[in-house]
Write a protein that holds these residues in place. Structure first.
Motif, PDB file in Angstrom:
ATOM      1  N   ILE A  16     -45.946 -20.156 -22.681  1.00 22.69           N
ATOM      2  CA  ILE A  16     -47.023 -20.239 -21.694  1.00 22.69           C
ATOM      3  C   ILE A  16     -46.459 -20.063 -20.287  1.00 22.69           C
ATOM      4  O   ILE A  16     -47.111 -19.488 -19.407  1.00 22.69           O
ATOM      5  N   ILE A  17     -45.240 -20.521 -20.059  1.00 15.18           N
ATOM      6  CA  ILE A  17     -44.596 -20.310 -18.758  1.00 15.18           C
ATOM      7  C   ILE A  17     -44.412 -18.811 -18.513  1.00 15.18           C
ATOM      8  O   ILE A  17     -44.691 -18.305 -17.420  1.00 15.18           O
ATOM      9  N   LYS A  18     -43.957 -18.091 -19.527  1.00 12.30           N
ATOM     10  CA  LYS A  18     -43.815 -16.635 -19.404  1.00 12.30           C
ATOM     11  C   LYS A  18     -45.150 -15.978 -19.090  1.00 12.30           C
ATOM     12  O   LYS A  18     -45.241 -15.084 -18.231  1.00 12.30           O
ATOM     13  N   GLN A  19     -46.206 -16.408 -19.800  1.00  8.83           N
ATOM     14  CA  GLN A  19     -47.534 -15.847 -19.559  1.00  8.83           C
ATOM     15  C   GLN A  19     -47.979 -16.081 -18.119  1.00  8.83           C
ATOM     16  O   GLN A  19     -48.506 -15.183 -17.461  1.00  8.83           O
ATOM     17  N   ILE A  20     -47.786 -17.287 -17.647  1.00 11.21           N
ATOM     18  CA  ILE A  20     -48.218 -17.633 -16.283  1.00 11.21           C
ATOM     19  C   ILE A  20     -47.461 -16.796 -15.256  1.00 11.21           C
ATOM     20  O   ILE A  20     -48.050 -16.287 -14.290  1.00 11.21           O
ATOM     21  N   GLN A  21     -46.170 -16.634 -15.467  1.00 12.06           N
ATOM     22  CA  GLN A  21     -45.362 -15.906 -14.486  1.00 12.06           C
ATOM     23  C   GLN A  21     -45.659 -14.412 -14.472  1.00 12.06           C
ATOM     24  O   GLN A  21     -45.295 -13.714 -13.539  1.00 12.06           O
ATOM     25  N   GLN A  22     -46.349 -13.925 -15.505  1.00 13.21           N
ATOM     26  CA  GLN A  22     -46.771 -12.522 -15.536  1.00 13.21           C
ATOM     27  C   GLN A  22     -48.209 -12.342 -15.073  1.00 13.21           C
ATOM     28  O   GLN A  22     -48.746 -11.243 -15.124  1.00 13.21           O
ATOM     29  N   ASP A  23     -48.831 -13.413 -14.610  1.00 10.60           N
ATOM     30  CA  ASP A  23     -50.249 -13.402 -14.253  1.00 10.60           C
ATOM     31  C   ASP A  23     -50.406 -13.847 -12.807  1.00 10.60           C
ATOM     32  O   ASP A  23     -49.806 -14.837 -12.388  1.00 10.60           O
ATOM     33  N   ASP A  24     -51.224 -13.122 -12.055  1.00  9.46           N
ATOM     34  CA  ASP A  24     -51.383 -13.483 -10.642  1.00  9.46           C
ATOM     35  C   ASP A  24     -52.521 -14.465 -10.402  1.00  9.46           C
ATOM     36  O   ASP A  24     -52.872 -14.751  -9.261  1.00  9.46           O
ATOM     37  N   ALA A  25     -53.091 -15.008 -11.487  1.00 13.50           N
ATOM     38  CA  ALA A  25     -54.180 -15.973 -11.334  1.00 13.50           C
ATOM     39  C   ALA A  25     -53.705 -17.410 -11.404  1.00 13.50           C
ATOM     40  O   ALA A  25     -54.474 -18.340 -11.152  1.00 13.50           O
ATOM     41  N   ALA A  26     -52.417 -17.618 -11.763  1.00  8.86           N
ATOM     42  CA  ALA A  26     -51.924 -18.984 -11.948  1.00  8.86           C
ATOM     43  C   ALA A  26     -50.453 -19.071 -11.586  1.00  8.86           C
ATOM     44  O   ALA A  26     -49.743 -18.060 -11.503  1.00  8.86           O
ATOM     45  N   GLN A  27     -50.006 -20.302 -11.384  1.00 11.36           N
ATOM     46  CA  GLN A  27     -48.590 -20.527 -11.120  1.00 11.36           C
ATOM     47  C   GLN A  27     -48.180 -21.884 -11.689  1.00 11.36           C
ATOM     48  O   GLN A  27     -48.984 -22.813 -11.764  1.00 11.36           O
ATOM     49  N   VAL A  28     -46.917 -21.992 -12.092  1.00 13.01           N
ATOM     50  CA  VAL A  28     -46.370 -23.245 -12.616  1.00 13.01           C
ATOM     51  C   VAL A  28     -45.855 -24.076 -11.454  1.00 13.01           C
ATOM     52  O   VAL A  28     -45.013 -23.620 -10.676  1.00 13.01           O
ATOM     53  N   GLU A  29     -46.352 -25.305 -11.363  1.00 10.93           N
ATOM     54  CA  GLU A  29     -45.923 -26.192 -10.273  1.00 10.93           C
ATOM     55  C   GLU A  29     -44.896 -27.220 -10.731  1.00 10.93           C
ATOM     56  O   GLU A  29     -44.077 -27.675  -9.934  1.00 10.93           O
ATOM     57  N   ALA A  30     -44.953 -27.602 -12.012  1.00  6.84           N
ATOM     58  CA  ALA A  30     -44.009 -28.599 -12.514  1.00  6.84           C
ATOM     59  C   ALA A  30     -43.995 -28.556 -14.030  1.00  6.84           C
ATOM     60  O   ALA A  30     -44.992 -28.198 -14.659  1.00  6.84           O
ATOM     61  N   VAL A  31     -42.842 -28.896 -14.600  1.00  4.17           N
ATOM     62  CA  VAL A  31     -42.683 -28.928 -16.056  1.00  4.17           C
ATOM     63  C   VAL A  31     -42.071 -30.269 -16.444  1.00  4.17           C
ATOM     64  O   VAL A  31     -41.099 -30.722 -15.821  1.00  4.17           O
ATOM     65  N   TYR A  32     -42.632 -30.881 -17.495  1.00  5.42           N
ATOM     66  CA  TYR A  32     -42.087 -32.149 -18.001  1.00  5.42           C
ATOM     67  C   TYR A  32     -41.823 -32.042 -19.495  1.00  5.42           C
ATOM     68  O   TYR A  32     -42.623 -31.472 -20.245  1.00  5.42           O
TER      69      TYR A  32
END
Length: 306
Positions: A16-32
């Protein structure tokens, strides 16, 4: 952009991190994650901020929480996020059973948050094309729907973890069937499972090794579900819709074929783009699969595993 906090840095979390980083509609702010080695790996390979506590993640500047942990932890995490007013994107199945899934759906409603589930088939151009063909009558009246799944081994080699083979949380009925049951529910309405047989190994801790089920859709079309592991062939996933004028087969997630009497089966292609999961989350599209729909699928799964 949608700001997302990731809970769970395992295989699906990394995807899902890979998907987000390839999409300009979302960004990862933190991972736990509880595994600090995984956190370090994610931070190094994807350049995202990580935190070693749930509180740290919930206090980050996020709109949505993604839950990519084992099913029995989904309910508690989702309800905690809901109480904090955070929207929730959850992996399938919604929970480890319908009772927990009901609590998640109720909490989301009470706290007035948005919800979504990660069902990639809903955001696949080829699956959208399949749905349009079925709805438009391209294959005529639907006579039967079949889901046929075969796994040489379960868990699959890339999927090793402590719970994926367990009877209370894992198995291919929980991990793979939800994708297709949700698609069937969208296309054909409520599914009535008339009878089923599920095979379990002697080890009571281990998940199912086979299943056969049949029933009918809300529209009256019969359906057949089958799955098995430990078979002497390559993995195969076939979702087939038989019509009076043709047959559509979605094979191994992303390849769509059409056949009809007297003609060779042909693979269908489409270049028509569709919005991504994150676009749909941003717009709160009707294509999103929310917790209410996830609960319906959870009930199907519970029934199949009884």
């Amino acid at each position: 952009m949608i700001a997302i906090g990731i809970i769970g840095a395992g295989i699906v979390g990394e995807r899902i991190i890979k998907q987000i980083q390839q999409d300009d509609a979302a960004q990862v702010e933190a991972v736990y994650d509880t595994d600090k080695n995984r956190l370090n790996y994610i931070k190094e390979h994807y350049g995202v901020a990580v935190t070693d506590s749930l509180d740290g993640l919930f206090q980050a500047d996020i709109d949505w929480v993604y839950i990519g942990t084992p099913p029995n932890s989904h309910a508690e995490l989702a309800e905690t996020a809901a109480r904090r007013g955070l929207h929730v994107l959850c992996e399938k199945p919604l929970a480890h059973d319908a009772q927990a899934a009901e609590a998640m759906a109720e909490s989301a409603t009470n706290n007035r948050i948005h919800t979504a589930m990660h069902f990639p088939l809903m955001y696949s151009p080829i699956v959208r094309d399949m749905a349009i063909r079925i709805k438009s009558g391209d294959i005529g009246k639907v006579r039967r729907i079949e889901l046929h799944t075969v796994f040489p081994e379960w868990p699959r080699p890339w999927q090793q973890n402590p719970w994926i083979a367990s009877r209370d949380q894992g198995g291919f009925v929980r991990e793979v069937f939800p994708h297709y049951l949700q698609l069937m529910h969208r296309l054909f309405g409520t599914l009535e499972i008339a009878a089923h047989q599920v095979d379990f190994p002697e080890d009571t801790e281990k998940c199912e090794t086979g299943i056969i089920a049949h029933g009918k859709t809300q529209q009256g079309s019969p359906f057949l579900l089958s799955g098995m592991s430990g078979a002497g062939q390559d993995e195969l996933l076939q979702f087939k819709v038989y019509g009076e004028d043709g047959v559509l087969t979605l094979e191994n997630w992303s390849r769509l074929y059409r056949e009809e009497r007297g003609k060779t089966r042909v693979e269908l292609q489409t270049e028509k783009p569709v919005p991504s999961l994150f676009d749909e989350m941003k717009e709160q599209s009707t294509f999103l699969v929310g917790f209410d729909e996830g609960l319906v699928v959870q009930r199907y799964i519970d029934q199949l595993l009884r």
